[in-house]
Scaffold this active site. Structure first.
Site, PDB file in Angstrom:
ATOM      1  N   GLU A  63       0.907  -1.335   0.040  1.00  0.00           N
ATOM      2  CA  GLU A  63      -0.063  -0.014   0.119  1.00  0.00           C
ATOM      3  C   GLU A  63       0.965   1.185  -0.012  1.00  0.00           C
ATOM      4  O   GLU A  63       1.919   1.384   0.782  1.00  0.00           O
ATOM      5  CB  GLU A  63      -0.930   0.169   1.149  1.00  0.00           C
ATOM      6  CG  GLU A  63      -1.759   1.192   1.329  1.00  0.00           C
ATOM      7  CD  GLU A  63      -2.615   1.068   2.731  1.00  0.00           C
ATOM      8  OE1 GLU A  63      -3.530   1.972   2.740  1.00  0.00           O
ATOM      9  OE2 GLU A  63      -2.400   0.207   3.559  1.00  0.00           O
ATOM     10  N   LYS A  91      -9.252   2.436  -2.602  1.00  0.00           N
ATOM     11  CA  LYS A  91      -9.725   1.937  -1.264  1.00  0.00           C
ATOM     12  C   LYS A  91     -11.128   2.433  -0.781  1.00  0.00           C
ATOM     13  O   LYS A  91     -11.401   3.568  -0.680  1.00  0.00           O
ATOM     14  CB  LYS A  91      -8.593   2.230  -0.218  1.00  0.00           C
ATOM     15  CG  LYS A  91      -8.767   1.704   1.151  1.00  0.00           C
ATOM     16  CD  LYS A  91      -7.626   2.302   1.957  1.00  0.00           C
ATOM     17  CE  LYS A  91      -7.316   1.496   3.291  1.00  0.00           C
ATOM     18  NZ  LYS A  91      -6.186   1.840   4.063  1.00  0.00           N
ATOM     19  N   TYR A 126      -9.103   5.758  12.873  1.00  0.00           N
ATOM     20  CA  TYR A 126      -8.932   5.516  14.450  1.00  0.00           C
ATOM     21  C   TYR A 126      -7.539   5.021  14.713  1.00  0.00           C
ATOM     22  O   TYR A 126      -6.601   5.057  13.596  1.00  0.00           O
ATOM     23  CB  TYR A 126      -9.846   4.296  14.741  1.00  0.00           C
ATOM     24  CG  TYR A 126      -9.718   3.206  14.030  1.00  0.00           C
ATOM     25  CD1 TYR A 126      -8.426   2.140  14.421  1.00  0.00           C
ATOM     26  CD2 TYR A 126     -10.195   2.572  12.808  1.00  0.00           C
ATOM     27  CE1 TYR A 126      -8.217   1.143  13.544  1.00  0.00           C
ATOM     28  CE2 TYR A 126      -9.848   1.748  12.066  1.00  0.00           C
ATOM     29  CZ  TYR A 126      -8.839   1.031  12.484  1.00  0.00           C
ATOM     30  OH  TYR A 126      -8.553  -0.392  11.724  1.00  0.00           O
ATOM     31  N   CYS A 171      -5.649  -2.887   2.188  1.00  0.00           N
ATOM     32  CA  CYS A 171      -5.519  -2.943   3.652  1.00  0.00           C
ATOM     33  C   CYS A 171      -6.831  -3.069   4.251  1.00  0.00           C
ATOM     34  O   CYS A 171      -7.344  -4.279   4.397  1.00  0.00           O
ATOM     35  CB  CYS A 171      -4.906  -1.564   4.000  1.00  0.00           C
ATOM     36  SG  CYS A 171      -4.093  -1.769   5.694  1.00  0.00           S
ATOM     37  N   LEU A 211      24.296   7.223  29.734  1.00  0.00           N
ATOM     38  CA  LEU A 211      24.525   5.904  30.477  1.00  0.00           C
ATOM     39  C   LEU A 211      24.575   6.319  31.933  1.00  0.00           C
ATOM     40  O   LEU A 211      25.664   6.747  32.466  1.00  0.00           O
ATOM     41  CB  LEU A 211      25.716   5.316  29.854  1.00  0.00           C
ATOM     42  CG  LEU A 211      25.800   4.585  28.793  1.00  0.00           C
ATOM     43  CD1 LEU A 211      27.104   4.097  28.286  1.00  0.00           C
ATOM     44  CD2 LEU A 211      24.594   3.961  28.104  1.00  0.00           C
ATOM     45  N   GLY A 255      23.944   3.571  34.282  1.00  0.00           N
ATOM     46  CA  GLY A 255      24.156   2.572  35.037  1.00  0.00           C
ATOM     47  C   GLY A 255      22.778   1.761  35.370  1.00  0.00           C
ATOM     48  O   GLY A 255      22.824   0.884  36.131  1.00  0.00           O
TER      49      GLY A 255
END
Length: 565
Positions: free
Chosen positions: A44, A112, A118, A148, A319, A321
């Site tokens: 699509e 389509k 939604y 679809c 980072l 830990g």
């Protein structure tokens, strides 16, 4: 009778807006499989990329789609097979269409019919509804086409096509992924094939576009409702196979339901003469991942697509830990490679030695570069400048914002993408600092609850144990004051995530949630936090959708909101 037809499922990863590139990719795939195919099927809106959103409101965008569709049409003169191509189609209004091309001609176009409006979909804003079906007589085979959402509806064209004698139903898709959706799709596709006594060919997009991931897993269901073929999950894959139409004919001689049906829709019938006989090609059925493996692959796919399609050379992340940053680092390395990931450790006086050890151990295990910038002196200077003696939440948030400034300085200087390490649990209740740890260009864990973070990290360590074991065992903490843990402010994550799932995904009220056995005061507190955090979520970076309702296109709540339901 010619009892076989060779169909190619061209499960490709397109780039939205790169109409020329998509057109040339379509022609490349078509040319490579022309000699073994009667019909090559693309997803699509493959020509434009999906979802084009408000690009569809621009005539110049629609004209370019039309120009390259014409280019493909002319190039098809040299092919002996046909192709089905998903594209925006402008004809006085805009349609979401499957265009049938071959021999230098457009043989037909299916528009389509059912336009979803939604969840993440907003198609009624962009497209006009189609009124007519499309069938193709190819050799001795009849095929019916849809796009679809159409196949999700029991009153779509599929029944009419089958009553008219269609042996094969072709459905093209750009179906966004979320966990649990594939099993549901597979079940109803099997039902469509069984009910209509035919093959169902379902071709899906693959790759990522902003917050959406497309999982591929294009399938062919046989007339008995069994999986006959399946393409790879979350990877480009081109699958050519032969469909034995004699199976459909035999089935319909025994099961006579279609004889009693009525044609309820108007259908355009087109014909194509392709006389070539092709070798019989067996199907293949690829493995379909499940559980944490499936979600982890989806997160990798979404991150890789965003980085690659937006031309970032590297990503950078803080980072700490902790478990969240550890998991994001693993996803980034697995998606992009270790040379494209940079970790930054930014300790303060509240950062434990264990956190330092775990951050550097992770970086070593992953083989990534790690840089260290202490924020202690900067934090002290800010506090001295502001002149407040007592320590408050504002001072906690200040540390997070200093760290965000460092990350964005590196981003600005080197052109790297900043990855936020916030998760869905934190984002839902606002347990994250706006312009601080929630800041970033992309948030891989945006739709991942904290309890799932731990499960995904365990899965990743089962593949390669890069995350230090202590990270799993220590209480989660932002380390913005001495002795701090997340549970000083939040309910245990097992309870918090249960409440959030019921409230966000299932839409239950506070009373409904309490009926599920959750303490009244906890429910009240969590729902209140969700409401108050809406302004933060409106300013959060995008991240990958993996649940049925993500904070993004799925969730459209007002910030100014006096309703307390």
């Amino acid at each position: 009778m010619k009892d076989n037809i060779n169909v190619t499922l061209a499960q490709i990863d397109t780039k939205l807006g790169d109409i020329e590139g998509n057109a040339k990719r379509i022609l490349q795939i078509w040319e490579e499989h022309d000699s073994v195919s009667h019909l090559v099927v693309f997803p699509e809106l493959a020509l434009s990329g999906y979802p084009p959103e408000d690009l569809l409101l621009r005539m110049d965008f629609l004209r370019e789609c039309a120009t390259w569709l014409e280019f493909i049409k002319k190039a098809s003169e040299k092919f002996t097979s046909l192709a089905v191509i998903g594209t925006p189609f402008y004809d006085g209004d805009t349609y979401n269409s499957a265009v049938l091309i071959g021999g230098g001609r457009i043989l037909g176009a299916y528009h389509k019919r059912f336009l979803p409006n939604y969840s993440v979909f907003d198609e009624k804003r962009y497209f006009r509804q189609g009124d007519w079906g499309l069938t193709l007589q190819l050799r001795e085979v009849k095929l019916g086409f849809s796009v679809c959402e159409d196949i999700w509806h029991p009153d779509g064209f599929e029944r009419t096509y089958s009553i008219m004698g269609a042996h094969v139903l072709i459905n093209i898709n750009a179906s966004p992924y979320y966990y649990g959706k594939y099993e549901f799709k597979e079940a109803f596709l099997k039902a469509r094939a069984e009910d209509n006594l035919c093959y169902v060919v379902y071709v899906n997009l693959v790759g990522g576009q902003d917050e959406l991931v497309f999982d591929g897993r294009s399938v062919v269901i046989d007339p008995d409702g069994s999986i006959y073929a399946r393409a790879k999950a979350f990877e480009e894959d081109v699958l050519t196979l032969s469909l034995d139409l004699e199976r459909v004919r035999r089935k319909r001689l025994v099961d006579t339901r279609l004889r009693e049906g009525r044609e309820n829709h108007r259908v355009v019938i087109c014909n194509a003469q392709i006389q070539k006989d092709l070798p019989i090609l067996p199907p293949r059925v690829e493995k379909s991942p499940a559980g944490e493996e499936e979600i982890y692959i989806a997160l990798k796919t979404g991150l890789k697509a965003y980085v690659q399609k937006n031309s970032f050379e590297k990503v950078v992340l803080g980072l700490s830990g902790g478990i969240d940053s550890s998991l994001v680092a693993c996803i980034a390395v697995d998606a992009l490679g270790k040379d494209r990931v940079v970790g930054v450790f930014m300790p303060s006086e509240f950062t434990s030695e264990e956190s330092r050890e775990d951050a550097f151990a992770l970086a070593k295990n992953l083989g990534i570069e790690i840089r260290e910038f202490s924020i202690g002196e900067v934090f002290k200077n800010f506090r001295d400048l502001l002149g407040f003696g007592d320590f408050s939440v504002a001072d906690e948030n200040l540390q997070a914002r200093i760290r965000a400034n460092i990350l964005f300085y590196l981003s600005n200087r080197y052109g790297w993408l900043v990855l936020s390490t916030s998760n869905k649990s934190e984002t839902a209740v606002g347990y994250t600092t706006i312009y601080g740890d929630m800041a970033g260009g992309f948030t891989p864990l945006k739709d991942v609850y904290k309890t799932l973070v731990y499960k995904l990290a365990r899965y990743r360590n089962s593949v390669k144990p890069d995350i230090p074991e202590r990270v799993f065992k220590k209480p989660p903490s932002a380390e913005l004051r001495y002795g701090q843990t997340d549970q000083d402010t939040l309910p245990p994550y097992e309870i918090l995530d249960k409440v959030l799932s019921l409230y966000v995904e299932e839409g239950l009220s506070e009373e409904d949630i309490r009926q599920r056995g959750v303490d009244r005061e906890i429910v009240k507190k969590v729902v209140r936090m969700v409401r108050l955090a809406e302004y933060k979520r409106k300013q959060a970076p995008i991240g990958i959708k993996v649940t049925s309702k993500a904070f993004g296109k799925d969730w459209r709540m007002p910030v100014t909101n006096a309703w307390r339901g």
